[in-house]
Design a protein around this motif. Sequence first.
Motif, PDB file in Angstrom:
ATOM      1  N   GLN A 163       1.009  -1.123   0.034  1.00 24.81           N
ATOM      2  CA  GLN A 163       0.104   0.059  -0.118  1.00 24.81           C
ATOM      3  C   GLN A 163       0.739   1.356   0.083  1.00 24.81           C
ATOM      4  OE1 GLN A 163      -3.654   0.536   0.345  1.00 24.81           O
ATOM      5  NE2 GLN A 163      -2.789   2.338  -0.775  1.00 24.81           N
ATOM      6  N   SER A 167       0.959   3.694  -3.422  1.00 27.17           N
ATOM      7  CA  SER A 167       0.554   5.001  -3.287  1.00 27.17           C
ATOM      8  C   SER A 167       1.420   6.118  -3.443  1.00 27.17           C
ATOM      9  CB  SER A 167      -0.013   5.306  -1.603  1.00 27.17           C
ATOM     10  OG  SER A 167      -1.217   4.249  -1.414  1.00 27.17           O
ATOM     11  N   SER A 225       0.031  14.062   2.591  1.00 31.64           N
ATOM     12  CA  SER A 225      -1.191  14.599   1.880  1.00 31.64           C
ATOM     13  C   SER A 225      -1.348  15.986   2.408  1.00 31.64           C
ATOM     14  CB  SER A 225      -2.152  13.667   2.252  1.00 31.64           C
ATOM     15  OG  SER A 225      -2.290  13.552   3.565  1.00 31.64           O
ATOM     16  N   TRP A 239      -3.930  11.915  -2.502  1.00 29.83           N
ATOM     17  CA  TRP A 239      -3.658  11.049  -1.672  1.00 29.83           C
ATOM     18  C   TRP A 239      -4.798  10.226  -0.795  1.00 29.83           C
ATOM     19  CZ3 TRP A 239       1.017   9.029  -0.508  1.00 29.83           C
ATOM     20  CH2 TRP A 239       2.089   9.880  -0.987  1.00 29.83           C
ATOM     21  N   LEU A 242      -5.676   7.357  -3.445  1.00 29.60           N
ATOM     22  CA  LEU A 242      -4.361   6.426  -3.511  1.00 29.60           C
ATOM     23  C   LEU A 242      -4.524   5.540  -2.268  1.00 29.60           C
ATOM     24  CD1 LEU A 242      -1.709   8.510  -5.091  1.00 29.60           C
ATOM     25  CD2 LEU A 242      -3.017   6.700  -6.244  1.00 29.60           C
ATOM     26  N   LEU A 243      -5.031   6.016  -1.212  1.00 24.94           N
ATOM     27  CA  LEU A 243      -4.875   5.274   0.052  1.00 24.94           C
ATOM     28  C   LEU A 243      -6.348   4.742   0.395  1.00 24.94           C
ATOM     29  CD1 LEU A 243      -2.923   7.908   2.275  1.00 24.94           C
ATOM     30  CD2 LEU A 243      -2.059   5.598   1.439  1.00 24.94           C
ATOM     31  N   ASN A 294      -5.362  -0.737  -6.604  1.00 26.15           N
ATOM     32  CA  ASN A 294      -4.525   0.671  -6.457  1.00 26.15           C
ATOM     33  C   ASN A 294      -4.213   0.843  -7.924  1.00 26.15           C
ATOM     34  OD1 ASN A 294      -4.685   0.712  -3.700  1.00 26.15           O
ATOM     35  ND2 ASN A 294      -2.543  -0.045  -3.220  1.00 26.15           N
TER      36      ASN A 294
END
Length: 339
Positions: A163, A167, A225, A239, A242-243, A294
Amino acid sequence: MAIWLLMLAVFSVSLFLTWVLRRYALARSLMDIPNVRSSHSVPTPRGGGVAIVLSFLMTVPLLAFFFDVSWSYVWALWGAGALIAIVGFLDDHGHIAARWRLLAHFTGAIWALFWLGGLPSVHMFGVEFNLSWLGHFCAVLYLVWMLNLYNFMDGIDGIASVQAVSSCLGACAIYWFAGETSLIWPPLLLAVAVLGFLYWNFPPARIFMGDAGSGFLGLILGIFSVQAAWSSSRFLWVWLILLGVFIVDATFTLIRRLLRGDKVYEAHRSHAYQFASRQFGRHLPVTLAVLVINLLWLLPIAVCVGLLGLDGIMGLTLAYAPLVLLALRFHAGELEKIG
């Protein structure tokens, strides 16, 4: 050329330090022993996330000396990250009461926001909102939640590392095409540091990250972020998108457990990714599924928000909707059956 030599050095240091920490954990019997609430079945050394912490914090000041990264940004990362890593390291080696851990979490978040200047104005539905002190308060809660949710989500082999890497590299690509090259270096540095650890943590893991690494990662990603939002608020939404896998699973699970009256500070294995890993009987398919989501779902939406003008709230809604459905499909937050 210098930046790539630096990245190679960081990867090598992280790779080597993880090996050293694994030997240290084995020698000191610093092991994660499986129990009924574990997602693994074999005793495994823990505390390898310290390699990420050290390789990142040792080199991030160089970005201020040689690249266009402000010292205030470095101090935000250094002070908050070091505090959380130390508290996590001590907790890995013994036990620190939840109230003291939480105090450290809030202290680290406030320290970071002090150096960053708080939360900037946020752009939503074509309107710029200056939330002032309310925004700063929400930003503190956001950083503390990011820290803790990352800890919650670090429960199967490789998932937290994958992750973080996906990201960070996704954000770096968007920064590059947006012409915001000064924003690239800290997340790129973190991605490389995590890659060195991931060699040892990829399923089947030979060492676990531990609280020192997972809490550190969650806070640092949150800081990335907020800092990026000072360049453009659309990067904050990038951000958050993406998370999304971690944010949706952890938040959905927490809400369900709160509504049921569970003691949310107690260990459990009711996250969607934990149910999924038990269903598939292995960690690898779930970790790879997170990577695929992702890259093929969240990154394209983040690109639309960061580069093509899609509204952040619209992009976030589009990104999270199927993730909520996945959380429901894999029973996130439902009462687990043990035994």
